[in-house]
Design a protein around this motif. Structure first.
Motif, short mmCIF file in Angstrom:
data_model
loop_
_atom_site.label_atom_id
_atom_site.label_comp_id
_atom_site.label_asym_id
_atom_site.label_seq_id
_atom_site.Cartn_x
_atom_site.Cartn_y
_atom_site.Cartn_z
N TYR A 75 -5.00 -2.84 -5.93
CA TYR A 75 -4.82 -1.63 -5.13
C TYR A 75 -5.71 -0.51 -5.66
CZ TYR A 75 -2.78 2.70 -3.39
OH TYR A 75 -2.62 3.93 -2.81
N LEU A 76 -5.79 -0.38 -6.96
CA LEU A 76 -6.60 0.66 -7.57
C LEU A 76 -8.07 0.49 -7.20
CD1 LEU A 76 -6.98 3.03 -9.52
CD2 LEU A 76 -7.00 1.38 -11.41
N HIS A 77 -8.59 -0.75 -7.29
CA HIS A 77 -9.99 -1.00 -6.96
C HIS A 77 -10.28 -0.63 -5.51
CE1 HIS A 77 -10.35 -4.25 -10.34
NE2 HIS A 77 -10.12 -3.05 -10.79
N ALA A 78 -9.41 -1.10 -4.60
CA ALA A 78 -9.63 -0.85 -3.18
C ALA A 78 -9.50 0.64 -2.85
CB ALA A 78 -8.65 -1.67 -2.35
N SER A 79 -8.50 1.30 -3.40
CA SER A 79 -8.28 2.71 -3.12
C SER A 79 -9.41 3.57 -3.67
CB SER A 79 -6.94 3.17 -3.70
OG SER A 79 -5.88 2.50 -3.09
N TYR A 80 -9.91 3.21 -4.83
CA TYR A 80 -11.04 3.93 -5.41
C TYR A 80 -12.25 3.86 -4.47
CZ TYR A 80 -15.03 4.95 -8.42
OH TYR A 80 -16.19 5.45 -8.93
N ARG A 81 -12.53 2.68 -3.96
CA ARG A 81 -13.69 2.53 -3.08
C ARG A 81 -13.50 3.29 -1.76
NH1 ARG A 81 -15.84 -3.43 -2.47
NH2 ARG A 81 -17.41 -2.19 -1.34
N ASN A 112 0.83 -1.20 0.00
CA ASN A 112 0.00 0.00 0.00
C ASN A 112 0.86 1.26 0.00
OD1 ASN A 112 -1.27 2.27 1.86
ND2 ASN A 112 -2.99 1.19 0.92
N ARG A 113 1.88 1.28 0.87
CA ARG A 113 2.73 2.47 0.97
C ARG A 113 3.51 2.71 -0.31
NH1 ARG A 113 3.30 0.22 6.13
NH2 ARG A 113 5.35 -0.66 5.68
N ARG A 114 3.91 1.64 -0.97
CA ARG A 114 4.64 1.76 -2.23
C ARG A 114 3.80 2.47 -3.30
NH1 ARG A 114 7.61 2.49 -6.62
NH2 ARG A 114 7.20 1.04 -8.28
N PHE A 115 2.58 1.97 -3.53
CA PHE A 115 1.72 2.60 -4.55
C PHE A 115 1.28 3.99 -4.12
CE2 PHE A 115 0.75 -1.92 -5.89
CZ PHE A 115 1.36 -1.81 -7.12
N LYS A 116 1.01 4.17 -2.84
CA LYS A 116 0.59 5.48 -2.35
C LYS A 116 1.68 6.52 -2.58
CE LYS A 116 -1.06 7.79 1.84
NZ LYS A 116 -1.35 7.62 3.30
N ALA A 117 2.93 6.15 -2.33
CA ALA A 117 4.05 7.08 -2.52
C ALA A 117 4.19 7.47 -3.99
CB ALA A 117 5.34 6.47 -2.01
N VAL A 118 4.01 6.51 -4.88
CA VAL A 118 4.12 6.80 -6.31
C VAL A 118 3.01 7.75 -6.75
CG1 VAL A 118 4.01 5.81 -8.63
CG2 VAL A 118 5.33 4.65 -6.85
N LEU A 119 1.79 7.48 -6.30
CA LEU A 119 0.68 8.36 -6.68
C LEU A 119 0.84 9.76 -6.10
CD1 LEU A 119 -2.38 5.94 -6.41
CD2 LEU A 119 -1.28 6.80 -8.48
N LEU A 133 2.81 8.11 -14.63
CA LEU A 133 2.12 6.83 -14.76
C LEU A 133 2.88 5.89 -15.69
CD1 LEU A 133 -1.58 8.06 -15.16
CD2 LEU A 133 -0.58 6.96 -13.15
N HIS A 134 3.40 6.45 -16.77
CA HIS A 134 4.11 5.63 -17.75
C HIS A 134 5.42 5.07 -17.18
CE1 HIS A 134 5.27 4.35 -21.79
NE2 HIS A 134 6.46 4.86 -21.56
N VAL A 135 6.20 5.93 -16.53
CA VAL A 135 7.51 5.51 -16.02
C VAL A 135 7.36 4.40 -14.98
CG1 VAL A 135 9.42 6.27 -14.55
CG2 VAL A 135 8.75 7.64 -16.52
N HIS A 136 6.36 4.53 -14.11
CA HIS A 136 6.16 3.52 -13.06
C HIS A 136 5.30 2.36 -13.53
CE1 HIS A 136 8.17 5.74 -9.86
NE2 HIS A 136 7.61 6.83 -10.33
N GLU A 137 4.96 2.35 -14.83
CA GLU A 137 4.21 1.28 -15.47
C GLU A 137 2.85 1.05 -14.83
OE1 GLU A 137 6.56 -2.12 -16.53
OE2 GLU A 137 8.35 -0.91 -16.88
N LEU A 138 2.24 2.14 -14.36
CA LEU A 138 0.87 2.09 -13.86
C LEU A 138 -0.11 2.38 -14.99
CD1 LEU A 138 1.27 4.01 -10.49
CD2 LEU A 138 1.62 1.58 -10.98
N GLY A 139 0.38 2.87 -16.09
CA GLY A 139 -0.44 3.15 -17.25
C GLY A 139 0.42 3.41 -18.46
N THR A 140 -0.21 3.44 -19.61
CA THR A 140 0.49 3.72 -20.86
C THR A 140 -0.21 4.87 -21.56
OG1 THR A 140 1.10 1.39 -21.08
CG2 THR A 140 1.24 2.74 -23.05
N PHE A 141 0.58 5.82 -22.02
CA PHE A 141 0.05 7.04 -22.64
C PHE A 141 0.64 7.18 -24.04
CE2 PHE A 141 0.69 11.79 -23.10
CZ PHE A 141 -0.63 12.04 -23.49
#
Length: 773
Positions: free
Chosen positions: A408-414, A326-333, A384-392
């Motif tokens: 993580y995305l599903h849970a964090s969104y909710r 959780n902390r890893r993705f949270k820090a990136v976002l 998003l692209h660099v951390h491979e969370l998405g492609t643009f």
């Protein structure tokens, strides 16, 4: 004015031991013991070889996916080079946001460089634990290094108070060249180079790094996230010289490496781990070393058990919602979108894109919803692209496919956008993870059992093969009931041959037509471009479309027609003009299906035919394993080829030792043979093995038969015919081998006690026979 020379600097430096009490090399920078560092042997060897002075010591670009262990690889390489005497001195430096400025990073680089060189030249690993101040390094320097270190420090002192930022940065980065001119060769490993662009300053630090090290003859390693490293280094006047450097691509661990890592970390952390939970975690965490080690450490903190799917998913959800993952993705976002409101909008957009049937959404909609100008939007997309969370791709944004990230995305969104109660999110996430676990493993087993059509087609290179191997009806007429040796002789004497095309490119059908992934696994369908007769012309160009149909029986005309139409539609969608269809199934095709295939000029093959075809275009290997105990006997046999007779012979010898009567021995043998047949026919086993245990007690013999893999259910049959559950018994497959469908009913009549149970990853059948004298 030169700094005063210490009185002892002319005396030889005494090396300090860098081994522990067990004479094992002391870990210097590595966080993991060398024997527990898994899956990077080739990359580690390439990096360690850079320290050999006089060898080909070119630079290396280490292009790493996120969280795959690039930093630990560099640290392991550092330790390997540190303990090598007579080689170049290793230097490890990681860029950090805490440097804040380019000059701050340059200052720290110079200090780290001198500190690591002095420690290696003294063979004193303890210096790495407690770095001395810059001027104190002179007190520790070897006599041969004193002068160049002293002059470099003097130049540094003069430059650091000036206004020439570029000159100061270049002075610090030129330290390896200063050392080399006096015979002190180094291997500089720069980690997290992608962070160089985030430091404040007038100079482009990435370009300066590229310039400094391509100008030097010293070995170097530049490491960073693969989607940004080359971009960070672009712009230097000599950046083209980077094209001559070696590139090492660091990906996720493969399944075997990930299993080994899990086992070793669990052993070291004293965490209970079963084969079933191990394989689930390998698939669910997709071979990511960070996720794997994080979850095992969480298990150790929680009580030390990953013994079941429930244990795994409970810890997984805890980590996803509040642990290190959780902390890893949270820090990136937070890095990508520092403002909380923008971050919530970003989560909403990511979730909507991921839910879209196409898996992506227009970039223009993102700009409007985030209320960002073009430059700010570009920064978000780049993050998003660099951390491979998405492609643009300037037009669309597509969410990254990583399973852990999507969870993580599903849970964090909710939690953050929908504001659902945390208890509800935890419960739903856990329930969904548990429901998905057997599906994840079934998907894995199906992939593992697939025929790898893409790889097979890729080996086609204008070979001539017997026509019967690509026409099931012809093969059945010629070789039905014929022994394996006679089949090989017959194939060798056939005169009707088919010349295969020369395949130049092969990929999954989904790569050409994404909707195909909704119909079948990507491993079971392939598109191969090539040329007939190796003539590169429009008239000889051909595209082979191959699909593996899942059925325990011969495939009928209806299903065959469905797949012919599917492949024809794929060809039409992709604009393929000249095609060849190849359909494959386990037991081949019915007479009516073969008639349809011949009408459409399509090829067909059973698994047996495809195995024979594979042997003619590439070699194949097979292996088996046996083991034994004292009061318990264990044996593992491969599925198929009548290997159950080996088990029957073994249990007969054991039963004879216990003085069972001949009739009872025959009953035990028959029950065991039936159990092995059921295990072979009714599971998607990953290793195609049957595990057996024979426990000898004073008055009984207990035989346990187990197999790994999710059982094939009725819904798995694509031709609409139900397939029995393991041990239930059915005559549905009776025509295939003639001895199927007996099931538990027969076994119960032969043995005194029979217990059948499902476990997390497979089935287990326990049979007991009492000794009656």
């Amino acid at each position: 004015m030169l700094l005063s020379r210490p009185w002892h600097s002319t005396c030889p430096t005494m090396p300090i031991r860098t081994t522990n009490k067990n004479d094992q090399p002391r870990r210097v920078l590595a966080r993991v013991a060398p024997e527990d560092f898994v899956g990077r042997a080739d990359a580690l060897q390439q990096l360690s070889a850079l320290s050999t002075v006089g060898a080909n010591r070119r630079g290396v670009l280490l292009l790493a996916a996120p969280t795959v262990g690039a930093t630990e690889l560099l640290r392991q390489a550092y330790d390997a080079m540190f303990h090598q005497r007579g080689g170049a001195s290793p230097v490890y430096f990681a860029f950090s946001r805490s440097d804040h400025t380019t000059t701050g990073a340059a200052r720290r680089f110079l200090h780290t460089f001198l500190w690591h060189v002095v420690a290696h030249r003294r063979a004193d690993a303890t210096l790495i634990d407690a770095p001395p101040a810059l001027h104190d390094l002179l007190e520790l320097a070897a006599p041969s290094d004193y002068e160049w270190i002293e002059r470099l420090i003097q130049s540094y002192e003069r430059a650091r108070g000036g206004s020439d930022e570029r000159g100061f940065v270049r002075l610090c980065l030129s330290a390896p060249q200063h050392a080399a001119t006096r015979g002190s060769h180094t291997v500089v490993m720069l980690d997290d180079v992608h962070l160089a662009t985030q430091l404040k300053g007038e100079v482009a630090l990435g370009e300066e790094v590229a310039q400094a090290f391509t100008d030097s003859d010293e070995a170097f390693v530049l490491s960073g996230l693969r989607r940004s490293l080359l971009g960070v280094l672009q712009g230097a006047s000599e950046v083209s010289r980077l094209n001559g450097t070696r590139k090492i691509h660091l990906e996720r661990l493969d399944d075997a490496e990930a299993r080994t890592l899990l086992e070793r970390v669990a052993r070291n952390q004293q965490v209970v781990l079963t084969d079933e939970s191990r394989d689930l975690l390998v698939q669910q965490l997709e071979g990511n070393p960070f996720f794997i080690t994080t979850l095992v450490q969480a298990a150790q903190n929680d009580g030390g058990s990953l013994a079941s799917y429930l244990d795994c998913q409970r810890l997984y959800v805890d980590e996803l919602l509040g642990g290190r993952i959780n902390r890893r993705f949270k820090a990136v976002l937070e890095e990508i979108a520092p403002a909380a409101a923008a971050r919530r909008t970003l989560l909403r957009l990511l979730r909507e894109s991921e839910s879209n049937p196409a898996g992506k959404s227009p970039a223009e909609a993102w700009r409007k919803r985030l209320e960002l100008d073009a430059e700010s939007l570009a920064r978000v997309m780049a993050g998003l692209h660099v951390h491979e969370l998405g492609t643009f791709d300037t037009t669309y944004v597509e969410v990254g496919a990583n399973l852990v990230w999507r969870d993580y995305l599903h849970a964090s969104y909710r939690l953050q956008v929908s504001a659902d109660p945390r208890a509800l999110v935890v419960a739903d996430t856990l329930v969904e993870a548990l429901k998905r676990a057997p599906q994840t493993m079934e998907r894995h087993y199906r992939r593992a059992s697939a025929l790898q059509l893409r790889q097979l087609l890729g080996r086609f290179d204008s070979q001539r093969v017997p026509a019967s191997l690509l026409h099931h009806d012809r093969f059945a007429r010629m070789y039905k009931g014929v022994g394996a040796d006679e089949v090989l002789i017959g194939l060798d004497t056939e005169t009707d041959l088919i010349r295969l095309p020369q395949i130049v490119h092969a990929a999954s059908c989904a790569a050409f037509h994404p909707p195909m992934q909704l119909i079948c696994d990507e491993e079971r369908c392939a598109v191969a471009h090539g040329f007939d007769a190796a003539s590169y012309s429009d008239t000889s160009e051909v595209v082979w479309l191959a699909a593996e149909l899942e059925s325990k029986l011969e495939v009928g005309r209806a299903l065959t027609e469905v797949w012919c139409d599917r492949l024809a539609q794929l060809a039409h969608s992709c604009g393929f003009t000249r095609t060849r269809l190849l359909l494959v199934s386990t037991e081949g095709f019915s007479a009516e299906a073969c008639e349809l295939l011949n009408e459409r000029e399509a090829f067909s093959a059973s698994h047996q035919q495809l195995e024979l075809l594979t042997a003619r275009v590439s070699p194949a290997l097979s292996a088996q394993r046996l083991g034994a105990g004292r009061d318990e006997f264990e044996m593992v046999i491969p599925m198929g080829d009548d290997t159950e007779l080996i088990a029957a012979h073994t249990v007969e010898q054991i039963a004879r030792r216990l003085d069972f009567q001949p009739e009872a021995i025959n009953q035990i043998k028959t029950a065991l043979v039936e159990a092995c047949i059921n295990a072979a026919e009714h599971s998607l086993s990953p290793d195609r093995k049957i595990y057996q245990r024979f426990r000898v007690e004073s008055d009984k013999l207990v035989v346990t038969v187990s197999s790994r893999g999710v059982a094939v259910s009725a819904s798995a049959s694509q031709n609409g015919e139900a397939i029995p559950e393991p041990g239930q018994g059915s005559q549905a497959n009776g025509s295939a081998k003639g001895r199927r469908g007996w099931g538990l009913k027969l076994i119960r009549t032969l043995m005194d006690e029979v217990e059948f149970e499902r476990v997390d990853d497979g089935t287990r059948l326990r049979m007991t026979k009492y000794l009656r004298k």
